[in-house]
Design a protein around this motif. Structure first.
Motif, PDB file in Angstrom:
ATOM      1  N   LEU A 169       0.826  -1.213   0.000  1.00 34.90           N
ATOM      2  CA  LEU A 169       0.000   0.000   0.000  1.00 34.90           C
ATOM      3  C   LEU A 169       0.860   1.262   0.000  1.00 34.90           C
ATOM      4  N   VAL A 170       1.918   1.249   0.807  1.00 37.68           N
ATOM      5  CA  VAL A 170       2.818   2.418   0.868  1.00 37.68           C
ATOM      6  C   VAL A 170       3.493   2.628  -0.481  1.00 37.68           C
ATOM      7  N   GLU A 171       3.968   1.531  -1.090  1.00 41.41           N
ATOM      8  CA  GLU A 171       4.621   1.636  -2.391  1.00 41.41           C
ATOM      9  C   GLU A 171       3.662   2.161  -3.458  1.00 41.41           C
ATOM     10  N   ARG A 172       2.430   1.652  -3.448  1.00 44.15           N
ATOM     11  CA  ARG A 172       1.443   2.077  -4.439  1.00 44.15           C
ATOM     12  C   ARG A 172       1.098   3.555  -4.284  1.00 44.15           C
ATOM     13  N   SER A 173       0.973   4.010  -3.047  1.00 41.79           N
ATOM     14  CA  SER A 173       0.610   5.412  -2.839  1.00 41.79           C
ATOM     15  C   SER A 173       1.776   6.358  -3.100  1.00 41.79           C
ATOM     16  N   ALA A 174       3.025   5.863  -2.970  1.00 42.05           N
ATOM     17  CA  ALA A 174       4.181   6.722  -3.228  1.00 42.05           C
ATOM     18  C   ALA A 174       4.564   6.748  -4.699  1.00 42.05           C
ATOM     19  N   THR A 175       4.192   5.726  -5.460  1.00 41.99           N
ATOM     20  CA  THR A 175       4.601   5.636  -6.868  1.00 41.99           C
ATOM     21  C   THR A 175       4.006   6.753  -7.710  1.00 41.99           C
ATOM     22  N   GLN A 176       2.726   7.015  -7.544  1.00 44.92           N
ATOM     23  CA  GLN A 176       2.050   8.003  -8.395  1.00 44.92           C
ATOM     24  C   GLN A 176       2.612   9.421  -8.213  1.00 44.92           C
ATOM     25  N   PRO A 177       2.786   9.913  -6.987  1.00 40.55           N
ATOM     26  CA  PRO A 177       3.379  11.249  -6.852  1.00 40.55           C
ATOM     27  C   PRO A 177       4.821  11.332  -7.373  1.00 40.55           C
ATOM     28  N   LEU A 178       5.589  10.252  -7.187  1.00 36.72           N
ATOM     29  CA  LEU A 178       6.967  10.268  -7.677  1.00 36.72           C
ATOM     30  C   LEU A 178       7.016  10.271  -9.205  1.00 36.72           C
ATOM     31  N   GLU A 179       6.114   9.525  -9.846  1.00 33.36           N
ATOM     32  CA  GLU A 179       6.048   9.541 -11.310  1.00 33.36           C
ATOM     33  C   GLU A 179       5.620  10.911 -11.819  1.00 33.36           C
ATOM     34  N   ARG A 180       4.671  11.538 -11.116  1.00 32.25           N
ATOM     35  CA  ARG A 180       4.225  12.874 -11.514  1.00 32.25           C
ATOM     36  C   ARG A 180       5.359  13.884 -11.363  1.00 32.25           C
ATOM     37  N   LEU A 181       6.155  13.730 -10.315  1.00 30.06           N
ATOM     38  CA  LEU A 181       7.294  14.624 -10.096  1.00 30.06           C
ATOM     39  C   LEU A 181       8.372  14.407 -11.153  1.00 30.06           C
ATOM     40  N   ALA A 182       8.560  13.139 -11.583  1.00 26.54           N
ATOM     41  CA  ALA A 182       9.565  12.847 -12.610  1.00 26.54           C
ATOM     42  C   ALA A 182       9.159  13.418 -13.966  1.00 26.54           C
ATOM     43  N   LYS A 183       7.849  13.493 -14.236  1.00 20.13           N
ATOM     44  CA  LYS A 183       7.391  14.043 -15.512  1.00 20.13           C
ATOM     45  C   LYS A 183       7.525  15.558 -15.574  1.00 20.13           C
ATOM     46  N   THR A 184       7.521  16.216 -14.426  1.00 19.28           N
ATOM     47  CA  THR A 184       7.671  17.676 -14.394  1.00 19.28           C
ATOM     48  C   THR A 184       8.883  18.040 -13.542  1.00 19.28           C
ATOM     49  N   PRO A 185      10.087  17.871 -14.101  1.00 20.11           N
ATOM     50  CA  PRO A 185      11.278  18.241 -13.323  1.00 20.11           C
ATOM     51  C   PRO A 185      11.280  19.741 -13.055  1.00 20.11           C
TER      52      PRO A 185
END
Length: 196
Positions: A169-185
């Protein structure tokens, strides 16, 4: 602005009280719609599915769903306490928003409210002979949803509150914000390449 509104709505939808209340309200609405469709059914169906055929099923559904909901709530609270003892308070909030648990509890409460409201409507005389056919069809749909929810709940209970499930659950909830942050450096800003 639209993303912030969508985020607020998705967080609101993940709250247990809101989601369960929405399912319960929908179940009550379905029970109240049956008399409006009373005149659209042929009389042959009304003779086959009378109120005497529907009421025993609704009584069984109401009593069993109350017991299942109470039992499931006890298991859910125990699993959440065990997970809260193993991990951080943030993980406890993530467990409270577990979609499988919320969906299963919503189906159980919705089925209980639907059957209870239908019994009350039958006893009060709001349902005619044709409405019993509609309530019977809705009851069959409700039973199908309950069977699917129970199967999902049994599969989910084997891992609910375990360390592996909590970390997933922690991994799933952290993945989406990190991917969004990687798309907008640089958070969409221009990098300061000429800075001293």
């Amino acid at each position: 602005m639209r993303e912030r509104l969508w985020l607020w709505l998705s967080r609101l939808w993940r709250r247990p009280g809101i989601r369960i209340s929405a399912f319960g309200g929908a179940a009550l609405l379905v029970a109240l719609i049956a008399p409006l469709l009373d005149q659209t059914l042929p009389s042959s169906l009304a003779e086959r599915f009378s109120r005497d055929a529907v009421l025993p099923i609704l009584n069984i559904l109401a009593s069993s769903m109350l017991a299942v909901t109470t039992f499931s709530l006890g298991i859910m609270v125990q699993a959440f306490r065990s997970a809260a003892g193993q991990a951080t308070p943030r993980v406890y909030r993530l467990l409270m928003q577990d979609m499988t648990t919320l969906n299963v509890m919503s189906v159980f409460v919705g089925a209980f409210l639907f059957s209870l409201a239908s019994i009350v409507m039958f006893r009060a005389g709001f349902y005619g002979d044709s409405a019993a056919v509609i309530v019977f069809a809705m009851t069959m749909v409700c039973i199908l949803l309950i069977v699917v929810a129970i199967l999902r709940w049994i599969a989910h209970l084997s891992q609910l509150g375990s360390l592996h499930h909590t970390l997933t659950l922690v991994e799933r909830s952290a993945t989406q914000p990190l991917e969004r942050l990687a798309k907008t450096p640089n958070l969409g800003a221009r990098p300061a390449s000429d800075a001293p």
